[in-house]
Design a protein around this motif. Structure first.
Motif, PDB file in Angstrom:
ATOM      1  N   ASP A 185       0.833  -1.210   0.000  1.00 34.89           N
ATOM      2  CA  ASP A 185       0.000   0.000   0.000  1.00 34.89           C
ATOM      3  C   ASP A 185       0.866   1.257   0.000  1.00 34.89           C
ATOM      4  N   TYR A 186       1.938   1.239   0.817  1.00 31.08           N
ATOM      5  CA  TYR A 186       2.822   2.406   0.883  1.00 31.08           C
ATOM      6  C   TYR A 186       3.516   2.642  -0.463  1.00 31.08           C
ATOM      7  N   LEU A 187       4.037   1.586  -1.081  1.00 32.68           N
ATOM      8  CA  LEU A 187       4.735   1.729  -2.362  1.00 32.68           C
ATOM      9  C   LEU A 187       3.770   2.167  -3.465  1.00 32.68           C
ATOM     10  N   ARG A 188       2.570   1.635  -3.426  1.00 33.76           N
ATOM     11  CA  ARG A 188       1.584   2.008  -4.449  1.00 33.76           C
ATOM     12  C   ARG A 188       1.260   3.489  -4.366  1.00 33.76           C
ATOM     13  N   GLN A 189       1.078   3.998  -3.148  1.00 34.30           N
ATOM     14  CA  GLN A 189       0.735   5.406  -2.986  1.00 34.30           C
ATOM     15  C   GLN A 189       1.916   6.329  -3.282  1.00 34.30           C
ATOM     16  N   ARG A 190       3.105   5.938  -2.827  1.00 31.76           N
ATOM     17  CA  ARG A 190       4.268   6.828  -2.993  1.00 31.76           C
ATOM     18  C   ARG A 190       4.787   6.852  -4.423  1.00 31.76           C
ATOM     19  N   PHE A 191       4.775   5.686  -5.104  1.00 33.16           N
ATOM     20  CA  PHE A 191       5.392   5.605  -6.427  1.00 33.16           C
ATOM     21  C   PHE A 191       4.383   5.383  -7.554  1.00 33.16           C
ATOM     22  N   ALA A 192       3.091   5.454  -7.234  1.00 37.33           N
ATOM     23  CA  ALA A 192       2.029   5.318  -8.236  1.00 37.33           C
ATOM     24  C   ALA A 192       2.156   4.008  -9.021  1.00 37.33           C
ATOM     25  N   LEU A 193       2.452   2.922  -8.308  1.00 38.43           N
ATOM     26  CA  LEU A 193       2.550   1.609  -8.941  1.00 38.43           C
ATOM     27  C   LEU A 193       1.165   0.989  -9.074  1.00 38.43           C
ATOM     28  N   GLU A 194       1.031   0.105 -10.049  1.00 41.28           N
ATOM     29  CA  GLU A 194      -0.175  -0.701 -10.127  1.00 41.28           C
ATOM     30  C   GLU A 194      -0.234  -1.625  -8.903  1.00 41.28           C
ATOM     31  N   PRO A 195      -1.435  -1.932  -8.405  1.00 35.59           N
ATOM     32  CA  PRO A 195      -1.524  -2.767  -7.199  1.00 35.59           C
ATOM     33  C   PRO A 195      -0.768  -4.087  -7.315  1.00 35.59           C
ATOM     34  N   ALA A 196      -0.862  -4.761  -8.462  1.00 33.64           N
ATOM     35  CA  ALA A 196      -0.174  -6.049  -8.617  1.00 33.64           C
ATOM     36  C   ALA A 196       1.336  -5.864  -8.557  1.00 33.64           C
ATOM     37  N   GLN A 197       1.840  -4.811  -9.192  1.00 32.39           N
ATOM     38  CA  GLN A 197       3.281  -4.571  -9.179  1.00 32.39           C
ATOM     39  C   GLN A 197       3.764  -4.168  -7.793  1.00 32.39           C
ATOM     40  N   ALA A 198       2.968  -3.360  -7.093  1.00 34.36           N
ATOM     41  CA  ALA A 198       3.339  -2.960  -5.735  1.00 34.36           C
ATOM     42  C   ALA A 198       3.420  -4.168  -4.813  1.00 34.36           C
ATOM     43  N   TYR A 199       2.458  -5.090  -4.946  1.00 34.21           N
ATOM     44  CA  TYR A 199       2.490  -6.283  -4.101  1.00 34.21           C
ATOM     45  C   TYR A 199       3.676  -7.170  -4.470  1.00 34.21           C
TER      46      TYR A 199
END
Length: 368
Positions: A185-199
């Motif tokens: 969740d933190y990486l997705r919000q900070r770096f605008a990653l897609e949820p699958a890529q962030a996970y």
């Protein structure tokens, strides 16, 4: 340099440090332990800035960020905050104390003098599990009774990796990884990653926020991860006759895994040692990363073959392709593959020949 308020995922450790400082129970030697990439170095540097700050904030305690000491710390040029890393394989005694024919020792010319810029003189010793016996013994007295104006911050993966005489003189602070979903969740919000890529990045990082940030902030690293998984997908369905050719591809691809180790490369610029030795060490780090990614991939196949297409896997965006591959073999095959990769990983740590190791591994992994 981040302040306490900027750090994510280490609230228990930060609260322990704040409590010790504000209650007057702050030890002169701290040993921060946790797996690589969990944030040991970042927290050590942040603590150094806080204790050196001329006008620290109160309630909650933090560095002000604007005084002269903080500005030097932010620039990474604070003359009273010294970082000592291994020179080659180990931290040598000459890095600490003057020895003939060597550069000045970090402690010999500074420890006897009170700070003039900040409130503390801070020494950060990274990877103290790599202290030579002579270097470790030379530190015992100063770690047990440091000057009141000095702070020693040591880092290591685990207390068991550090000499007991060092551990007994330190206040141990354990840094824990984040839950993977929280890091994602933190990486997705900070770096605008897609949820699958962030996970995926969070899982590869095993909850270690420093490693997660390094990967998520580096598009080249993300491409390298995808290239590795594409090759592993080919390996999972290839016949044995392609083992040697795939071995060549694996070795070439491992040599391209450079973005994983940017911090290590930067740290090694000041290290001593033969270039050939440094290249060998870099190659082994790269293959270790590749083997770790292979374990993740084959674990996904095992989970899909045992728990069905909705199993909780890392490579979510590859679910359909992996589910198709997983059903082509029994769970035992994927389980044996994981065991073979882990064995190769251990042999790598014991200096096994890399070409022979990879060719042997592929012969074990490829289908008949």
């Amino acid at each position: 340099m981040p302040r306490f308020a900027d750090l994510v995922g280490q609230e228990p450790a930060i609260n322990a440090l704040r409590k010790a400082i504000t209650q007057g129970r702050f030890h002169g030697t701290w040993l921060m332990v946790g797996s690589p990439g969990v944030g040991r170095g970042t927290l050590a540097r942040t603590l150094a800035q806080v204790v050196a700050c001329q006008t620290p904030q109160r309630d909650p305690l933090d560095a002000c960020g604007v005084c002269v000491s903080c500005r030097y710390a932010d620039a990474g040029s604070h003359p009273e905050i010294l970082t000592i890393r291994p020179a080659g394989e180990q931290i040598q005694i000459w890095q600490l104390w003057d020895r003939n024919g060597r550069p000045p020792g970090a402690l010999s010319h500074t420890l006897s003098f009170a700070p003039v810029i900040g409130r503390k003189r801070v020494y950060i010793l990274e990877q103290v599990e790599r202290l030579t016996e002579a270097a470790a013994n030379s530190l015992l007295k100063v770690l047990e009774e440091p000057p009141p104006y000095a702070l020693f911050i040591l880092t290591a993966p685990h207390p068991s990796r550090v000499l007991p005489t060092i551990v007994s003189r330190s206040q141990v602070l354990r840094l824990l990884p984040l839950p993977q979903t929280a890091l994602a969740d933190y990486l997705r919000q900070r770096f605008a990653l897609e949820p699958a890529q962030a996970y995926q990045v969070a899982a590869i990082s095993e909850g270690r926020i420093g490693q997660g940030i390094r990967l998520a902030s580096n598009p080249q690293a993300l491409r390298e991860i995808e290239n590795v998984f594409e090759l592993i997908e080919m390996i999972a369905v290839a016949p044995k006759g392609r083992a040697l050719r795939l071995g060549e591809q694996m070795r070439r691809l491992a040599g391209e895994l450079k973005s994983f180790f940017e911090e290590e490369a930067a740290n090694s610029e000041s290290e001593e040692g033969e270039p050939s030795v440094q290249r060998e060490q870099a190659a082994r780090r790269q293959f270790a990363a590749l083997f770790d990614l292979m374990v993740i991939f084959y674990r996904d196949l095992f989970l899909l073959s045992t728990c069905g297409p909705e199993a909780a896997i890392v490579n979510v965006h590859r679910r359909s392709a992996l589910a198709h591959i997983a059903q082509k073999a029994s769970p035992q095959r994927w389980q044996h593959a994981i065991a073979a990769i882990l064995l190769a990983r251990r042999r790598l740590d014991f200096n096994a020949n890399i070409p022979l190791l990879t060719d042997t591994l592929l012969m074990q992994l490829l289908a008949d």
